[in-house]
Design a protein around this motif. Structure first.
Motif, mmCIF file in Angstrom:
data_model
loop_
_atom_site.group_PDB
_atom_site.id
_atom_site.type_symbol
_atom_site.label_atom_id
_atom_site.label_comp_id
_atom_site.label_asym_id
_atom_site.label_seq_id
_atom_site.Cartn_x
_atom_site.Cartn_y
_atom_site.Cartn_z
ATOM 1 N N ILE A 36 2.197 -1.603 -1.118
ATOM 2 C CA ILE A 36 2.347 -0.170 -0.873
ATOM 3 C C ILE A 36 1.731 0.627 -2.016
ATOM 4 O O ILE A 36 1.006 1.601 -1.783
ATOM 5 N N ALA A 37 1.985 0.204 -3.247
ATOM 6 C CA ALA A 37 1.438 0.911 -4.417
ATOM 7 C C ALA A 37 -0.087 0.885 -4.408
ATOM 8 O O ALA A 37 -0.732 1.913 -4.650
ATOM 9 N N LEU A 38 -0.666 -0.275 -4.116
ATOM 10 C CA LEU A 38 -2.129 -0.387 -4.082
ATOM 11 C C LEU A 38 -2.724 0.490 -2.983
ATOM 12 O O LEU A 38 -3.710 1.185 -3.198
ATOM 13 N N GLY A 39 -2.128 0.455 -1.803
ATOM 14 C CA GLY A 39 -2.638 1.252 -0.687
ATOM 15 C C GLY A 39 -2.452 2.741 -0.893
ATOM 16 O O GLY A 39 -3.333 3.542 -0.574
ATOM 17 N N SER A 40 -1.321 3.132 -1.446
ATOM 18 C CA SER A 40 -1.023 4.553 -1.650
ATOM 19 C C SER A 40 -1.947 5.192 -2.678
ATOM 20 O O SER A 40 -2.134 6.409 -2.665
ATOM 21 N N ALA A 41 -2.526 4.387 -3.545
ATOM 22 C CA ALA A 41 -3.443 4.902 -4.568
ATOM 23 C C ALA A 41 -4.838 5.185 -4.006
ATOM 24 O O ALA A 41 -5.655 5.819 -4.671
ATOM 25 N N LEU A 42 -5.112 4.724 -2.795
ATOM 26 C CA LEU A 42 -6.435 4.899 -2.191
ATOM 27 C C LEU A 42 -6.547 6.231 -1.455
ATOM 28 O O LEU A 42 -5.559 6.719 -0.898
ATOM 29 N N PRO A 43 -7.753 6.791 -1.415
ATOM 30 C CA PRO A 43 -7.949 8.018 -0.624
ATOM 31 C C PRO A 43 -7.989 7.678 0.866
ATOM 32 O O PRO A 43 -8.267 6.551 1.254
#
Length: 120
Positions: A36-43
């Motif tokens: 979730i953290a990795l994905g949420s950091a993406l535009p």
């Protein structure tokens, strides 16, 4: 020895609709905190593709294990991360950590796909 192979494809728009409707409930049911953290950091729209590819990967892993998603294998029993090179890899729960998993994930405009080979 090959334990199993699995493949899954998903329409990215399907994941987008689920994310818009259920946001955190969907994310926390299917993905680990790290995913979730990795994905949420993406535009956007890379964020949606990130989750779609990982959803497809988890489905493909379940198929390769011969379980499907259910009581024997849940979405959060594995985590899909990326090496520094960008190559995806699987981290299992400790019970299944004895498998070697070969994973390929990809997306193109409308679809995300995952292909898995699991060795014992």
């Amino acid at each position: 020895m090959i334990k199993g192979i699995g493949c899954d494809i998903i329409a990215i728009s399907r994941v987008d609709k689920v994310l818009r409707r259920f946001q955190d409930k969907f994310l926390t049911r299917v993905f680990t905190k790290e995913e979730i953290a990795l994905g949420s950091a993406l535009p956007m729209p890379k964020r949606i593709a990130h989750f779609a590819k990982r959803f497809a990967a988890k489905e493909a892993i379940a198929k390769a294990l011969g379980y499907g998603i259910g009581s024997s294998f849940g979405f959060k029993d594995c985590m899909i991360l990326n090496a520094q090179s960008g190559a995806p890899y699987v981290v299992f729960d400790p019970i299944r950590d004895l498998y070697q998993v070969h994973l390929s994930i990809s997306d193109e405009k409308d679809y995300a796909i995952a292909y898995v080979v699991i060795e014992e």
